[in-house]
Design an enzyme around this catalytic site. Structure first.
Site, PDB file in Angstrom:
ATOM      1  N   LYS A   1       0.840  -1.203   0.000  1.00  0.00           N
ATOM      2  CA  LYS A   1       0.000   0.000   0.000  1.00  0.00           C
ATOM      3  C   LYS A   1       0.879   1.260   0.000  1.00  0.00           C
ATOM      4  O   LYS A   1       2.105   1.174   0.216  1.00  0.00           O
ATOM      5  CB  LYS A   1      -0.926  -0.049   1.220  1.00  0.00           C
ATOM      6  CG  LYS A   1      -1.924  -1.221   1.165  1.00  0.00           C
ATOM      7  CD  LYS A   1      -2.829  -1.221   2.389  1.00  0.00           C
ATOM      8  CE  LYS A   1      -3.868  -2.325   2.305  1.00  0.00           C
ATOM      9  NZ  LYS A   1      -4.781  -2.308   3.466  1.00  0.00           N
TER      10      LYS A   1
ATOM     11  N   TYR B   1     -12.417  -2.608  -3.376  1.00  0.00           N
ATOM     12  CA  TYR B   1     -12.960  -2.678  -2.009  1.00  0.00           C
ATOM     13  C   TYR B   1     -14.494  -2.604  -1.994  1.00  0.00           C
ATOM     14  O   TYR B   1     -15.081  -2.178  -1.002  1.00  0.00           O
ATOM     15  CB  TYR B   1     -12.365  -1.544  -1.167  1.00  0.00           C
ATOM     16  CG  TYR B   1     -10.963  -1.814  -0.677  1.00  0.00           C
ATOM     17  CD1 TYR B   1     -10.655  -2.974   0.054  1.00  0.00           C
ATOM     18  CD2 TYR B   1      -9.926  -0.911  -0.925  1.00  0.00           C
ATOM     19  CE1 TYR B   1      -9.365  -3.222   0.519  1.00  0.00           C
ATOM     20  CE2 TYR B   1      -8.630  -1.158  -0.463  1.00  0.00           C
ATOM     21  CZ  TYR B   1      -8.360  -2.309   0.265  1.00  0.00           C
ATOM     22  OH  TYR B   1      -7.088  -2.552   0.728  1.00  0.00           O
TER      23      TYR B   1
ATOM     24  N   ASN C   1      -1.983  -0.137   7.286  1.00  0.00           N
ATOM     25  CA  ASN C   1      -1.481  -1.490   7.558  1.00  0.00           C
ATOM     26  C   ASN C   1      -0.637  -2.082   6.424  1.00  0.00           C
ATOM     27  O   ASN C   1      -0.486  -3.288   6.303  1.00  0.00           O
ATOM     28  CB  ASN C   1      -2.616  -2.428   7.997  1.00  0.00           C
ATOM     29  CG  ASN C   1      -3.660  -2.641   6.935  1.00  0.00           C
ATOM     30  OD1 ASN C   1      -3.565  -2.097   5.832  1.00  0.00           O
ATOM     31  ND2 ASN C   1      -4.662  -3.442   7.247  1.00  0.00           N
TER      32      ASN C   1
ATOM     33  N   HIS D   1      -1.790  -5.418   1.295  1.00  0.00           N
ATOM     34  CA  HIS D   1      -3.050  -6.115   1.000  1.00  0.00           C
ATOM     35  C   HIS D   1      -2.738  -7.525   0.514  1.00  0.00           C
ATOM     36  O   HIS D   1      -1.745  -7.742  -0.193  1.00  0.00           O
ATOM     37  CB  HIS D   1      -3.828  -5.386  -0.113  1.00  0.00           C
ATOM     38  CG  HIS D   1      -4.950  -6.221  -0.654  1.00  0.00           C
ATOM     39  ND1 HIS D   1      -6.186  -6.285  -0.039  1.00  0.00           N
ATOM     40  CD2 HIS D   1      -5.007  -7.072  -1.714  1.00  0.00           C
ATOM     41  CE1 HIS D   1      -6.949  -7.136  -0.707  1.00  0.00           C
ATOM     42  NE2 HIS D   1      -6.267  -7.626  -1.733  1.00  0.00           N
TER      43      HIS D   1
ATOM     44  N   GLU E   1      -9.456 -10.048  -8.053  1.00  0.00           N
ATOM     45  CA  GLU E   1      -8.519  -8.939  -7.870  1.00  0.00           C
ATOM     46  C   GLU E   1      -7.420  -8.962  -8.933  1.00  0.00           C
ATOM     47  O   GLU E   1      -7.025  -7.911  -9.445  1.00  0.00           O
ATOM     48  CB  GLU E   1      -7.923  -8.993  -6.461  1.00  0.00           C
ATOM     49  CG  GLU E   1      -8.981  -8.672  -5.404  1.00  0.00           C
ATOM     50  CD  GLU E   1      -8.548  -8.965  -3.970  1.00  0.00           C
ATOM     51  OE1 GLU E   1      -7.388  -9.383  -3.763  1.00  0.00           O
ATOM     52  OE2 GLU E   1      -9.376  -8.762  -3.053  1.00  0.00           O
TER      53      GLU E   1
END
Ligand code: DAT
Ligand code: MG
Length: 169
Positions: free
Chosen positions: A29, A69, A132, A135, A146
């Protein structure tokens, strides 16, 4: 109709979704990219024995992130999540190997870094759920969805991996 079914099966076998050919989508990310964690994260997947199939640096569009998402669209953190994920480039990857989806999730740790054990990526490199670092797909079906969202089929490379015989019995 039969042709369609055969084409779908041929595609599944060609791209490979079972056994050692299972694939998962992993993305570093924007915070992971900014914090220079890309090399460390790739190193962990390489050393584990996974096979790299696709890799690119992407400034993701809002529409791509919203599609990615989509399941979380009603969550209160959704808009913030899209803003965070568009705040800089992400490193999108496809890794292949036995139980790639499940094992990658274990390597990532829990969604909340505070629940993630030391030794996992989130356990070692972050503190907050909203930052975080990485992914990883949560199921084979999500991985398929995805990967096709983030990569065109010609961006996924088939190559002979000379370490395979040392990784699989
Ligand atoms: P994961 O990324 O572990 O698959 P998820 O799919 O439930 O977790 O959520 C996607 C991302 O959304 C997650 O990595 C970080 C963010 N997120 C999840 N829960 C959150 C919360 N309670 N507050 C803020 N961001 C959250
Ligand atoms: Mg998820």
């Amino acid at each position: 109709m039969i042709c369609l079914v055969l084409t779908i099966f041929a595609n599944i076998f060609q791209t490979g979704w079972t056994g050692a050919n299972e694939r998962t989508f992993v993305a570093v990310k924007p915070d992971g990219v900014q914090r220079r964690l890309v090399g460390e994260i790739i190193r962990r997947f390489e050393r584990k024995g996974f096979h790299l199939v696709g890799l690119k640096l992407v400034q993701a569009s809002e529409s791509l992130l919203k599609a990615h998402y989509w399941e979380l669209r009603d969550k209160p953190f959704f808009n913030g999540l899209i803003r965070y994920m568009s705040s800089g480039p992400v490193v999108a990857m496809v890794w292949q190997g036995l139980d790639a989806v499940k094992t990658a999730r274990r390597m990532l740790g829990e969604t909340n870094p505070a629940d993630s054990l030391p030794g996992t990526i989130r356990g070692d490199y972050c503190l907050e759920v909203g930052r975080n670092v990485i992914h990883g797909s949560d199921s084979v079906e999500s991985a398929q969805r995805e990967i096709s969202l983030w990569f065109q089929s010609q961006e996924l490379t088939c190559w002979e991996d000379c370490s395979q015989h040392w990784i699989y019995a």
